[in-house]
Structures are given as C-alpha cells and as structure tokens.
Design an enzyme around this catalytic site. Structure first.
Site, PDB file in Angstrom:
ATOM      1  N   SER A   1      -8.699  79.031  70.000  1.00  0.00           N
ATOM      2  CA  SER A   1      -8.642  80.322  70.755  1.00  0.00           C
ATOM      3  C   SER A   1     -10.047  81.228  70.415  1.00  0.00           C
ATOM      4  O   SER A   1     -10.405  81.139  69.189  1.00  0.00           O
ATOM      5  CB  SER A   1      -7.274  81.191  70.418  1.00  0.00           C
ATOM      6  OG  SER A   1      -7.582  82.585  71.034  1.00  0.00           O
TER       7      SER A   1
ATOM      8  N   TYR B   1      -1.554  85.032  64.354  1.00  0.00           N
ATOM      9  CA  TYR B   1      -1.851  84.151  65.257  1.00  0.00           C
ATOM     10  C   TYR B   1      -3.213  83.746  65.167  1.00  0.00           C
ATOM     11  O   TYR B   1      -3.693  82.678  65.110  1.00  0.00           O
ATOM     12  CB  TYR B   1      -1.481  84.640  66.738  1.00  0.00           C
ATOM     13  CG  TYR B   1      -1.802  83.938  67.806  1.00  0.00           C
ATOM     14  CD1 TYR B   1      -1.306  82.652  68.321  1.00  0.00           C
ATOM     15  CD2 TYR B   1      -3.068  84.335  68.655  1.00  0.00           C
ATOM     16  CE1 TYR B   1      -1.925  82.040  69.389  1.00  0.00           C
ATOM     17  CE2 TYR B   1      -3.771  83.530  69.716  1.00  0.00           C
ATOM     18  CZ  TYR B   1      -3.107  82.508  70.167  1.00  0.00           C
ATOM     19  OH  TYR B   1      -3.473  81.661  71.167  1.00  0.00           O
TER      20      TYR B   1
END
Ligand code: NAD
Ligand code: MG
Length: 286
Positions: A178, A191
């Site tokens: 990401s 995360y």
C-alpha cells in the site's frame, strides 16, 4: 528464445560511438513478445481476496488472458459467487476457497486445494487484507496488533511458504502492499506497519527465489474504491476518499489490475523485487 534464457556473458567486442546495433553479438532482442493465446494461457493463479475489489479485477483480467483461477476469500459468499460466475460466463475456470487466512493451517489448505484442483500452481497473488482505524497507539490492543499482522502479513508469508514447493522457473509471486507503507498513515499504524513488512518481505524473497527463476514483486495502490474502504471508514471519510491525491479522485480496481497482469506475465521477465505504484500520482520513494 525467452528473455530469461538469454546468455549472461557476451563475446568481447568494441565499436566506435554511437555503435551499430545490427553489428552487436548477440543482436539485442527488440521484438515485442507475442502472446497468441493470452498472456497467461494455461497458468494457474491463486488470488487471495479475489472475491471483490482489486483482487476481483485482477482475477477477471487474468482469466481474460487465459489463466485458471483459484480465489481465497474470508466469508463474502455472494461476492465470491458473482466473481466466479463472471469468469465462467466468459469461458474461464474459477475455484473458490472460503476461510480465514490468518490461520496457518488454512493457508496450507488453500495451496493443497488449489494443487488438487488444477495439478499445478504458477502465479500467487497475496492480496487479502483488513484494517481497523485507531486514534492512537494506546488504542491498539495487542490482540488487535496480532490480528492485523496475522491477516495482513503472516498470511502472505504462510501462503508463499506452502506455495514455493509447487512453483518453478517462470513462476511469479505478487504481494499487494500500500502507499501507506511508504507515506505512513496516522490512524492505521498497525496496518501500515504490516504493509511496510510486505515491502521488505517482497524484496528479500525476490533475492532468495530468483535462483529458482521465480520472480517476486509487489503493487502499492493508493486510494482505490473497494469494500475495504466502505467497511472501515465513516460516511464522511468515505465521501472524501481519494480527493487528496494529485488526480483528486479514488482509483478503480480495474486501474490497478493491469499492474498485476504485467508482473505476472512474461512481459516482466526482467522485473524482480520491485513495487508498482498505481496511486493517482503520488510521488514516493521506493
Ligand atoms: P476488498 O475488501 O475488496 O478485498 C480484500 C479481501 O481480503 C476481501 O474481499 C476479503 O475476502 C479478504 N480477506 C480479508 N481478511 C481475510 C482473511 N482473514 N482470510 C481470508 N480472506 C480475507 O478490498 P481491496 O481494497 O480490493 O483490498 C485488496 C488489497 O489492496 C489489500 O491488501 C489492501 O490492503 C490493498 N490496498 C487497498 C487500498 C484501497 O484503497 N482500497 C489501498 C492500498 C492497498
Ligand atoms: Mg470482499
């Protein structure tokens, strides 16, 4: 001749500037690759989280290019069935495996079931993930931290660990990381840390597996319009999602899927340990 089979050592030679290509030994290979039957013809591809979003778009594109699909997902039966139906309506094959990839035994099971179904495995796309927002690090319990890492990172590790014995020269592993791995994310601390781990994992694995002819790369999406977003953020944040990137809009999953196709196919025979950045124009290091 496939590019990865090109000889490493060239005969001694020298020319005056700027050099004549046709006199080089060997002559550089410049012909575009030909894929008469699809870029992934007859390849077996496992995509985790392939029921929806980025994984679904990738599964549909892979199937269009001739791949046989195995899709692992958590519990969204209706999305998974719809994806399978769409693939099969277009003449493809799709095997669905429901279950929780944050458990090692299930990761092993997913590989075993894929091998039992298709007899081989060529492409692994580690893509499943969840995230939970937290205001501060004090709000992230150890239980939550473990859950995030088990789902978003350990599962990738276990899937690869059990897949590698079945992979061979020309196989490709692609991990979804990401933009948050590079930029950080104030309310997704656990995360984004797991996504950072995926970047390092991708690089190390790439160096380790290239001796076997297996390439390992990653994709680091920016804001993409998927169920992950509407199931995580509040309504206001969802309505503004993607407006802060240079393109001022969220991307769609089908704008990300071609990155996976490129990395999975023989178009990327000289790409290893790299991350592609479909992120609406954010310039990041890495
Ligand atoms: P998505 O919700 O459509 O896909 C994620 C899938 O992961 C789900 O469909 C779910 O079935 C699966 N999953 C989650 N936990 C699981 C578990 N424990 N076991 C098995 N399957 C599980 O969302 P998406 O945005 O397409 O996500 C795909 C990937 O893209 C993820 O790795 C995500 O972190 C990454 N990503 C998304 C964005 C974005 O803005 N959407 C941005 C950067 C990275
Ligand atoms: Mg889903």
């Amino acid at each position: 001749m496939k590019k990865q089979e090109s000889k490493k050592i060239n005969p001694k030679q020298r020319q005056s500037r700027p050099g004549i290509e046709s006199k080089m030994k060997p002559v550089p290979e410049t012909e575009p690759h030909e894929f008469r039957k699809g870029k992934l013809h007859n390849k077996v591809a496992l995509i985790t989280g392939g029921d929806s979003g980025i994984g679904k778009a990738t599964a549909l594109l892979f199937a269009k290019e001739g791949a046989l699909l195995s899709i692992a997902y958590l519990n969204e039966v209706s999305d998974a069935k719809a994806t399978k139906e769409e693939i099969e309506a277009n003449g493809g094959k799709c095997y669905l495996i429901k279950g929780d990839l944050s458990r090692e035994a299930h990761c092993k099971n997913v590989i075993e079931k894929t091998i039992r179904t298709y007899g081989k495995l060529d492409i692994v796309v580690n893509n499943a993930a969840l995230h939970w927002e937290a205001e501060s690090i004090e709000d992230i319990t150890t239980r939550q931290l473990l859950k995030t890492f088990q789902t978003d990172f350990f599962a990738y590790f276990w899937i690869v660990k059990y897949a590698v014995p079945h992979l061979s020269k020309g196989s490709s592993i692609i991990n979804t990381t990401s933009v948050t791995a590079y930029q950080g994310s104030p309310k997704l601390i656990d995360y984004s840390a797991a996504k950072g781990a995926i970047v390092s994992f991708t690089r190390s694995l790439a160096m380790n597996l290239i001796e076997k002819g297996i390439r390992v790369n990653g994709v680091a999406p920016g804001p993409i319009w998927t169920p992950l977003i509407v199931s995580t953020f509040d309504a206001k944040k969802v309505s503004e999602f993607g407006s802060d990137v240079p393109m001022k809009r969220p991307g769609m999953p089908d704008e990300v899927a071609p990155c996976f196709l490129f990395l999975a196919s023989d178009d990327a025979t000289y790409i290893n340990g790299q991350i592609l950045h479909p992120n609406g124009g954010e310039i990041i290091n890495g």
